[in-house]
Design an enzyme around this catalytic site. Structure first.
Site, PDB file in Angstrom:
ATOM      1  N   HIS A 125       0.817  -1.218   0.000  1.00 11.69           N
ATOM      2  CA  HIS A 125       0.000   0.000   0.000  1.00 11.69           C
ATOM      3  C   HIS A 125       0.853   1.272   0.000  1.00 11.69           C
ATOM      4  CE1 HIS A 125      -3.701  -2.144   0.351  1.00 11.69           C
ATOM      5  NE2 HIS A 125      -3.446  -2.612   1.570  1.00 11.69           N
ATOM      6  N   ASP A 246      -4.777 -12.719   3.476  1.00 16.22           N
ATOM      7  CA  ASP A 246      -6.003 -12.238   4.094  1.00 16.22           C
ATOM      8  C   ASP A 246      -7.246 -12.501   3.255  1.00 16.22           C
ATOM      9  OD1 ASP A 246      -4.835 -10.461   2.332  1.00 16.22           O
ATOM     10  OD2 ASP A 246      -4.982  -8.716   3.643  1.00 16.22           O
TER      11      ASP A 246
END
Length: 313
Positions: A125, A246
């Site tokens: 990110h 995830d």
């Protein structure tokens, strides 16, 4: 040839705060999984500290210094509402980026066919001018530029199967046609980027979006029908993986509902692609994953596939 495992205890000293999902126990769970039976063949190495010159191939030097200068002497300092640093965060971030650069060097030097970097904080990110989403520096983009700057590679591809879109990696790659980024991710979901029409400067960005509850079949179809053919066309000289776990059915932050076997399958497919185009050379980097049990089991599948990948012919 074997698989390298890069890690360092400094990565446990990044403490974003009580109750934060990106906690040191994540890395402990991954390393515990890789200490079990079947992983005796891993060649284990300590992650070095990244150098400023390595970080500055992706992030402007002034930005790097700003982040490192903001590391607190005690307590936590917030970067944004999701991202915080503690006194150990600077060295942890330098170890994380340094691990990927060292893994790239070792694989391209022929010391191993592939490598896994078990590090934190994660990186995908982090945009060139902005830390966000639990990430300080973009570890995998820094590693891709290491391959180009030091080893003279032209075409480097990153495949990201984290449940969240790697906006930072896309931002670092989008204007360079010799860098390819492909992401499978849940949509809609944080950070709100990664639409299919985000295609980069020369079709070098591929976003294969998946709805909540997509499950194994739709994930594998996206990899098989979109990601792998695009990678074959790109013909990378090095394959890199942003390995986020995830999307697992047991993870609390998203709803893709993937199984352990999906990570092993995807990894084996990417290893096969690497054999076709890059002499089997592949470097994987830990990103997200917030259920400790799911992290342990999925990382075990992922690294087992790396370890048992057939040698390049």
């Amino acid at each position: 040839m074997t698989t390298l495992l890069y890690a360092h205890d400094d990565c446990l000293e990044h403490l974003p705060g009580k109750g934060h999902p990106e906690r040191p126990e994540r890395l402990r769970a991954v390393l515990a999984a890789l200490d079990g039976p079947g992983f005796e063949g891993l060649l284990r190495r300590e992650a070095p500290l990244a150098e400023l010159a390595q970080l500055s191939r992706v992030h402007p030097e002034a930005f790097v210094r700003q982040i490192l200068d903001a590391v607190p002497v005690e307590g936590q300092v917030a970067i944004d509402m999701d991202t915080a640093m503690s006194p150990g965060s600077g060295r942890a971030a330098l170890r994380a980026a340094g691990a990927v650069c060292a893994a790239v060097d070792a694989v391209l030097r022929g010391e191993a066919q592939n490598a896994f970097c078990a590090v934190r904080p994660p990186g995908h990110h982090a945009e060139p001018h902005r830390s966000m989403g639990f990430c300080l520096f973009n570890n995998i983009a820094i590693g891709a530029q290491q391959a180009r700057a030091v080893w003279g590679l032209k075409r480097v591809a990153v495949v990201d199967f984290d449940v969240h879109h790697g906006n930072g990696t896309q931002a670092a790659f989008a204007d360079d046609p010799d860098l390819f980024y492909a992401s499978t991710h849940q949509w809609p979901l944080y950070p709100g980027t990664g639409r299919p029409d985000e295609r980069g400067c020369n079709g070098n960005i591929l976003n294969a979006v998946l709805p909540p509850g997509a499950g194994s079949e739709r994930f594998r179809a996206a990899m098989r029908d979109q990601v792998l053919p695009a990678l074959d066309s790109f013909a990378p000289e090095l394959v890199m993986i942003s390995a986020g776990f995830d999307g697992h059915v047991g993870d609390p932050l998203a709803e893709l509902e993937l199984e352990d076997a999906d990570y092993g399958w995807a990894t084996s497919e990417l290893c096969a692609l690497a054999r076709r185009h890059s002499g089997g050379r592949l470097v994987s980097v830990l990103e997200g994953g917030y259920s400790l049990a799911a992290l342990e089991s999925a990382a075990r599948e992922h690294v087992a596939a790396l370890l048992h990948a057939p040698a390049a012919g």
